[in-house]
Every structure is written in structure tokens, then in C-alpha cells.
Write an enzyme that holds these catalytic residues in place. Sequence first.
Site, PDB file in Angstrom:
ATOM      1  CD  GLU A 159     -16.482 -17.026 -32.220  1.00  0.00           C
ATOM      2  OE1 GLU A 159     -16.777 -15.840 -32.501  1.00  0.00           O
ATOM      3  OE2 GLU A 159     -16.991 -18.008 -32.765  1.00  0.00           O
TER       4      GLU A 159
ATOM      5  CB  CYS B  34     -18.619 -14.225 -35.459  1.00  0.00           C
ATOM      6  SG  CYS B  34     -17.644 -15.738 -35.517  1.00  0.00           S
TER       7      CYS B  34
ATOM      8  CD  GLU C 254     -21.432  -9.826 -35.317  1.00  0.00           C
ATOM      9  OE1 GLU C 254     -20.673 -10.743 -35.681  1.00  0.00           O
ATOM     10  OE2 GLU C 254     -21.941  -9.786 -34.173  1.00  0.00           O
TER      11      GLU C 254
END
Length: 482
Positions: free
Chosen positions: A254, A288, A385
Site C-alpha cells: 500500500e 496516503c 505526494e
Amino acid sequence: MVSWFELKREKSFIGGVWVEADSGASIEVIDPATGEIIGTVPNGGARDARRAIGAAKTAFEAWSCTTADHRSKVLRRLSTCILDHQDALAELLTREQGKPLAEARLEVGASAAYILWFAEEARRIYGDIIPSPWPDRRITVTKEPVGVVGAITPWNFPSSMLARKIGPALAAGCTVVAKPATQTPYSALAYGVLAEQAGVPSGVINVLTGSAREIGGEMTGSPDVAKITFTGSTEVGKLLLRQSADTVKKVSMELGGNAPFIVFDDADLERAIGGAIAAKFRNSGQTCICTNRLYVQAGIYDRFLERFAAAAANLTVGSGLESGITQGPLIDRSAVEKVEQIVADACTKGARIVLGGARRDPDSLFFPPTILADARPNMRCTQEEIFGPLAPVYKFETEDEVIKLANDTEYGLACYFYSRDLSRTYRVSEKLKYGLVGVNEGLITTEVAPFGGVKQSGLGTEGSKYGIADFLNIKYTCVGGI
């Protein structure tokens, strides 16, 4: 009622015993809100990892032979223990990670929910009887635990991410060696305390702190570890995948995200603003699946920007232990500096600061909710990100245009969009290349639904009835001579 301090352990938990690192070295754990040292944990390495893997391998022989009903009951007790200590676990989490106490309490509750969910799934690991093409043979399919699981967890959700891995592993009959992030080890070590209280057999859950490079290398290289499950950056995930190749392990990854949040002209504006606040600023933007890029259609762009900024301005920044705080600090100095660099990059390329933009105290880890208008594709905030409380807002004209923009990233974890057009709801959802889609909702994670990404956001699924599959091997048995 126990206090957070009573749940804090400063040793690793291996084979049911609390131990120091083989080297005797330790790591300091810092409260990001105050900069104070709240304790130390062992700086374990390869030898410690081998010891933990050995303990898990030994325990697997007996644990894998237990009944599904027995494993279910053990996990139910573990879930109950988590809830019994929810307030203390939440305070422990806030002290090491920084998030507001209310958020920490919700995370601990989610941890218990994951454990309970997989307690129930333990009894639903079904096989099959397949109609045989031969009259004198019978075909059966059964499922078996893969073996020892190496679980590597991040600092942003140090309790729930571990529960999401321990739950299915134990339900399937596997044993676990867990490696938490060094910034937030205490929430994971608390599982050792809870495991003792719940009657989890020695060696079934092992929690090891220390060098990520050494422990991760030992996990990926050991033939005694059958599976690696990791939550963290795409960069580290790729490294673990390469390291796991030589022993052909099962892997669940993940990884990073770059979530678009799309608001169409026909959206419920107030609902979209509430969803954007939740999806962007929860955990100070350090998730995330949090919003990374906000795309707003031209017809409502100015109205959205004004109301979004007003709502974000109402967030209160401070120590997560203080009453009324809605946003805590970032995890460390490098995290703050990255956000500052992304803001500076955007501003040099034409973005406009609508809210926030800089720390009041250059020595603190608190960064205010920040909104940038007129964001563009050539800015760092578009492809990287962010992992902080920074919301770049982009203007778009058409549906086709925004779908192309939203999909223009190597990531594919979560995305969100707001519209009251039913046909658009299905059309856009099907065209967005992401593993999770929130339609008119900014918070969508739950233990009952699958969680996992596509592209470079990962492999495999956690949570839900699908989340146990990666911890099982399928065996086909053909019985002849009947």
C-alpha cells in the site's frame, strides 16, 4: 483505568518476551508537538530480526493448526482489549505522532474494528468441491495460511495500519513479525501488551523496533518469511519488491498517492467544501489517500475558493493534547521543509497564496492550513505526494479535460469527485484510474470495504472480505481410486 504511560514499552516484544536490542543500542522517540524526548526504544538489527522470525516460525507450527473458531475468539479478545484501553492508547498515539486526540481516538477505534472484522472472517475461509471430470476421482480446494508474515508499518497511522495487517494474518493462521516506524514505535509495541492480555500465544505476534534497512533486509531475504506486507512510500515499496524477488514471497504493497478531488459545477457546494476539509486536512494532510490536487470547474471556482478558505481558516493548529485542536504538527523537520519547498515552487510558477503559506515559528513543526489558487500542471504539487496541509486548487472547464488531468499521475490510490448528476456519477467513476473512489464523500475508509491502489500505488487489498486472501495459499487435492 490505565494511563498511556502504563502501555508504553521501551523494549521489543519477541517470542512473548520483552527484550533489548542485541547491540544494546537505542533510539530516541520525540513528541513532534513539543520536541521533547518521550522515551527510547531498542535500535534492533539483523540479528534481532532473525530472532523474531525464528520465534514466529516456531509459533506458526501450533497456531496454524488451531481451529478457525479458536482464532476468532482470540482476535475478539484482542479487539476488546483495544477498546478497553482506547483513551490511553489514543494519548500514547498523540504523544508520539502529534495528531489531535479526537483523531487518535478514532484511529484506535478503527484498529479494534479491523481486528473484530477479521475475527469474523477467520470462520469464513471457505474451500470448494469441484465437480470432477473423472468418475473415480474427487477434487477439493482448500486454503492454508502462508506462514510467517513480515509487516512493515508507517508513522502516520501507527495503530490502525498494524491492525489491518495483524488481523487478517492471525485470522488466516499466520504469525507476524511487525516492524513499526521509528518515529512512532509505541503504538505498535502496545500490541505486545494487548496480546498478552488477550491470551495470544507467545511468538504469534512479535514487534521489533530498529533499523529499517537491516530488519527489512532480513525479512525480505529470509526463506522463513513467506509474505511481506508494507505500507509506506512507493520508493521503499519498490526496494522491498526487489529484495523479495529472490525468495519469491507473497507481497502486499500500500504505497503513495496523489489523490485528485474534483468539484463539478452541479455539485452541492457546501457538501464539497466539508468533504475537501476532511479529505485534505485530516492528520495534517499526512495520509496516503488525502486530497493532493483540487480541481474545481470554472463556473464555481471563485465561490468554492472563497468558502473553502473560510472553512480552512477555522481549523485550530496546536498540540494534539489540547482541547479544541483540529490540526497537529507535522511528523518531523524534513516533512515541514518539503511543504515549504512545494509552496515556494508553486509561487514562483504563478500560484497565489489564499491562506497560510508559512510557519509562524520557524523552529516549530506546526504548518498552517494553506491554500494555493491558480495551480498549474508544471508545479511540484501536481505530481508529488505533498503529505502536508497544503491544498493547491486548479480550474478546469470540461469533464473530459479533468478526467485526463486527474489520471495524469503514476499513482492510483484514491480519488474523489462531487456531482449531483447521476449519469456523470457512473461515467466519471468508471474513467478514473484509482483503487478507491469517493463520490460526494471525503472520508470513505472502513474495515468492511477493500483498500488498495493501482499503478504505482501498490499491490493487493487490505480490509473487507478480500483482505484475507493474500495471507492464504490455495491447495488443490485430487483423490482417486474411488
